[in-house]
Structures are given as structure tokens and as C-alpha cells.
Scaffold this active site. Structure first.
Site, PDB file in Angstrom:
ATOM      1  N   TYR A  33       0.833  -1.208   0.000  1.00 17.35           N
ATOM      2  CA  TYR A  33       0.000   0.000   0.000  1.00 17.35           C
ATOM      3  C   TYR A  33       0.862   1.250   0.000  1.00 17.35           C
ATOM      4  O   TYR A  33       2.087   1.176   0.182  1.00 17.35           O
ATOM      5  CB  TYR A  33      -0.947  -0.005   1.214  1.00 17.35           C
ATOM      6  CG  TYR A  33      -0.275   0.315   2.528  1.00 17.35           C
ATOM      7  CD1 TYR A  33       0.570  -0.590   3.145  1.00 17.35           C
ATOM      8  CD2 TYR A  33      -0.452   1.556   3.144  1.00 17.35           C
ATOM      9  CE1 TYR A  33       1.198  -0.291   4.348  1.00 17.35           C
ATOM     10  CE2 TYR A  33       0.171   1.870   4.347  1.00 17.35           C
ATOM     11  CZ  TYR A  33       0.997   0.938   4.944  1.00 17.35           C
ATOM     12  OH  TYR A  33       1.623   1.255   6.116  1.00 17.35           O
ATOM     13  N   LYS A 148       6.547  -1.889   1.952  1.00 18.39           N
ATOM     14  CA  LYS A 148       5.353  -1.297   2.565  1.00 18.39           C
ATOM     15  C   LYS A 148       4.202  -2.289   2.397  1.00 18.39           C
ATOM     16  O   LYS A 148       3.324  -2.139   1.538  1.00 18.39           O
ATOM     17  CB  LYS A 148       5.054   0.071   1.929  1.00 18.39           C
ATOM     18  CG  LYS A 148       4.171   0.951   2.811  1.00 18.39           C
ATOM     19  CD  LYS A 148       4.268   2.396   2.426  1.00 18.39           C
ATOM     20  CE  LYS A 148       3.219   3.269   3.086  1.00 18.39           C
ATOM     21  NZ  LYS A 148       3.339   3.431   4.530  1.00 18.39           N
ATOM     22  N   GLU A 181      12.668   2.648  13.745  1.00 16.16           N
ATOM     23  CA  GLU A 181      11.730   3.682  13.280  1.00 16.16           C
ATOM     24  C   GLU A 181      10.485   3.624  14.151  1.00 16.16           C
ATOM     25  O   GLU A 181      10.414   2.827  15.083  1.00 16.16           O
ATOM     26  CB  GLU A 181      11.377   3.442  11.809  1.00 16.16           C
ATOM     27  CG  GLU A 181      10.700   2.104  11.554  1.00 16.16           C
ATOM     28  CD  GLU A 181      10.371   1.852  10.087  1.00 16.16           C
ATOM     29  OE1 GLU A 181      10.228   2.808   9.319  1.00 16.16           O
ATOM     30  OE2 GLU A 181      10.253   0.658   9.733  1.00 16.16           O
ATOM     31  N   LEU A 206      11.361   1.428   6.793  1.00 15.76           N
ATOM     32  CA  LEU A 206      10.710   1.803   5.544  1.00 15.76           C
ATOM     33  C   LEU A 206      11.424   3.026   4.969  1.00 15.76           C
ATOM     34  O   LEU A 206      11.703   3.974   5.720  1.00 15.76           O
ATOM     35  CB  LEU A 206       9.238   2.156   5.816  1.00 15.76           C
ATOM     36  CG  LEU A 206       8.439   2.406   4.546  1.00 15.76           C
ATOM     37  CD1 LEU A 206       8.079   1.089   3.871  1.00 15.76           C
ATOM     38  CD2 LEU A 206       7.185   3.199   4.833  1.00 15.76           C
TER      39      LEU A 206
HETATM   40  N1  PLP Z   1       7.890   3.899   8.725  1.00 13.47           N
HETATM   41  C1  PLP Z   1       6.751   3.195   8.790  1.00 13.47           C
HETATM   42  C2  PLP Z   1       6.755   1.858   9.461  1.00 13.47           C
HETATM   43  C3  PLP Z   1       5.568   3.707   8.215  1.00 13.47           C
HETATM   44  O1  PLP Z   1       4.438   2.987   8.266  1.00 13.47           O
HETATM   45  C4  PLP Z   1       5.585   4.984   7.615  1.00 13.47           C
HETATM   46  C5  PLP Z   1       4.392   5.562   7.021  1.00 13.47           C
HETATM   47  O2  PLP Z   1       3.316   5.039   7.114  1.00 13.47           O
HETATM   48  C6  PLP Z   1       6.800   5.680   7.589  1.00 13.47           C
HETATM   49  C7  PLP Z   1       7.932   5.107   8.142  1.00 13.47           C
HETATM   50  C8  PLP Z   1       6.892   7.042   6.955  1.00 13.47           C
HETATM   51  O3  PLP Z   1       6.851   6.940   5.553  1.00 13.47           O
HETATM   52  P1  PLP Z   1       6.299   8.119   4.640  1.00 13.47           P
HETATM   53  O4  PLP Z   1       7.109   9.328   4.982  1.00 13.47           O
HETATM   54  O5  PLP Z   1       6.521   7.653   3.261  1.00 13.47           O
HETATM   55  O6  PLP Z   1       4.856   8.293   5.004  1.00 13.47           O
END
Ligand code: PLP
Length: 284
Positions: A33, A148, A181, A206
């Protein structure tokens, strides 16, 4: 006004929209997603989100159900039909519906669902003004969090634990004591020496789209930036801490596990990164 979703080729009211009980997303979490910010009706950093979606699809070996130009058109249509001005568009792709069996089905067609909603920008502004609290937990997710994927049970449990502890986010910590994270965000600190630090893309996090854009913002602001892992102990000693994601941008963290970060107030680097984000992010 009822919300409209795009489901496998059709625009449907949420109340009427549905997918098969055999959909592998429902049965196995077998899908990926994206979440993209919508601001003033425009998609923010759309190219980076689409590039990450393509990478996720390729890593889990699901074929894209729409070409990229078609997907871009549908994303805009869902945003428009839901009259989203400031909010998000959510899109997920699954391996499709097939009788339950672990190997990839031979005949299933990938499924796609796209939804969009408005978010009250004042809520995030209030969080940014006050700063948020995080708690920490061992990182017990699977070994491929750089994809993701829809399998988010550890993230759901971590977010709920944060809420029950009166915090907004949980930071995951690996076995060696390094912060990976947040449950739905990337993690950053500003060290006592004033260096902005975030973990590299080492497979344990991620690759956040907001993270990538904030690294550009940091360069524009002239901040000293280091891409390296940091320990929880270092975070306790940090001058500032922050989290980033597409829907929250950059939020200052004022407490970690009940200990104040720096002065226990949002810091100048977090405030500047947040303020300058949309100058650098691409609107499409
Ligand atoms: N890390 C995780 C586990 C996430 O689920 C998300 C966003 O949903 C992020 C980092 C941040 O990613 P982004 O800046 O692309 O929203």
C-alpha cells in the site's frame, strides 16, 4: 456526503463497496500500500510514492493492476470525488482473490482499492506546537520492513500501546539497542552537538518519502546531517527528537519513555524542517 472508493475498476460509495472474502489481503495480508498527503487538492511527493509502490510490488512479485498514468488519473479522480482539500489518499494492491492456499494463485488478478479523506490540519498543527510523546518497544516485526506491506499487526499493537501509555507513537528498538523507526513514521534526533541524525536505508526501516524530502530540506537549511543508526541512550541525551510521515510531516518529540527530550519543548530544527517541508516537496 458519502465517501467514494475506487474498487477494482469501479467508483462505489463506501457503504456499497466491498471485496471478496477470498481476497488474499484479507486472508494473508498479501498486498502492499501507499499513503500520499493531499494538500490544497494536490498530491504531495506523488512520484516518490509511486516509485516506492513499484518497488514494493516488485519485491513481493505482484503485477501492477493499472499502468502508472492510469493510476495517477484514478488517484486524482478519487481525491476529486471525495472533495479532499487537505488530507490523504490511500491505495492498496493485493494479489487478488483465490481459494485459500499459500502459493501464488495461478489465475487471480491483482486487486486495487483507493480511498481518500480530509484531515483537519489544525490537529497536526496542535501536535506540532505542543510536541508529542513516544514510548519504545522491541522491534519484533518481520525482517523486511523496507517493503510497505499490508501486514501491520506489530505496528497496530505498538500504536495501541503508545495510546494506552498516553503517547502518540512507539519507537521500535533493535536487539543492539539502536532505534529503527516508529510504528508508522521514521525516527530522527538532533544530537547534543547539533547534528541531525536518521537511520540509513539498511533494510530495517521503511524508506520514508517524507524522510527523503526532509533530507533535502535539511540541506537547504544548512543543517549538519548524518545518516547513521542511533541508540536509544543517544536519543535520551539528544537536544531534539522528531518523527516523520506523509500525513504528519515532521512532528517534534518532547518525551521518550517519560523522559524529557532537551528542554521538553519542540526544538528549532524540528520546527524549521516542518515549516520548510512544503517548499521542497513536489506538488502534482
Ligand atoms: N515507517 C513506517 C513503518 C511507516 O508505516 C511509515 C508511514 O506510514 C513511515 C515510516 C513514513 O513513511 P512516509 O514518509 O513515506 O509516510
Amino acid at each position: 456526503m458519502s465517501r467514494i472508493a475506487y474498487v477494482n475498476g469501479r467508483y462505489l460509495r463506501h457503504g456499497e463497496a466491498g471485496v471478496s472474502i477470498d481476497d488474499r489481503a484479507f486472508v494473508f495480508g498479501d498486498g502492499v500500500y501507499e499513503v500520499c498527503e493531499v494538500r490544497g487538492g494536490a498530491l504531495i511527493d506523488e512520484d516518490r510514492h509511486l516509485a516506492r509502490l513499484a518497488r514494493s510490488l516488485s519485491l513481493v512479485r505482484i503485477a501492477a493492476p493499472l499502468t502508472e498514468p492510469a493510476l495517477r488519473r484514478v488517484l486524482r479522480e478519487v481525491v476529486a470525488r471525495n472533495r479532499v482539500c487537505d488530507g490523504l489518499v490511500y491505495f492498496q494492491i493485493t494479489r487478488g482473490a483465490a481459494r485459500r492456499d499459500f502459493p501464488f494463485p495461478l489465475s487471480a488478478k491483482p486487486g486495487i482499492v483507493i480511498t481518500a479523506k480530509n484531515l483537519d490540519p489544525r490537529l497536526n498543527e496542535a501536535r506540532a506546537a505542543e510536541g508529542i510523546k513516544v514510548v519504545t518497544a522491541p522491534d519484533e516485526r518481520w525482517a523486511r520492513p523496507h517493503i510497505k506491506s499490508l501486514q501491520l499487526l506489530p505496528n497496530v499493537l505498538a500504536k495501541q500501546n503508545a495510546r494506552e501509555a498516553g503517547a502518540y507513537e512507539t519507537w521500535f528498538v533493535d536487539k543492539a539497542g539502536f532505534v529503527t523507526e516508529g510504528s508508522s513514521s521514521n525516527a530522527w534526533i538532533v544530537t547534543a552537538q547539533g547534528r541531525l541524525v536518521t537511520r540509513p536505508l539498511d533494510g530495517a526501516i521503511l524508506p520514508g518519502v517524507t524522510r527523503a524530502t526532509l533530507i533535502e530540506v535539511a540541506a537547504r537549511l544548512g543543517l549538519v546531517f548524518e545518516e547513521r543508526a542511533f541508540t536509544l541512550s543517544e536519543a535520551f541525551e539528544a537536544r531534539e527528537a522528531l518523527m516523520s510521515s506523509a500525513t504528519t510531516i515532521a512532528l517534534p518529540i518532547v518525551a521518550i519513555d517519560g523522559r524529557p527530550v532537551g528542554e521538553g519543548q519542540p526544538g528549532p530544527a524540528a520546527r524549521a524542517l516542518r515549516a520548510r517541508f512544503h517548499d521542497t516537496a513536489r506538488r502534482t
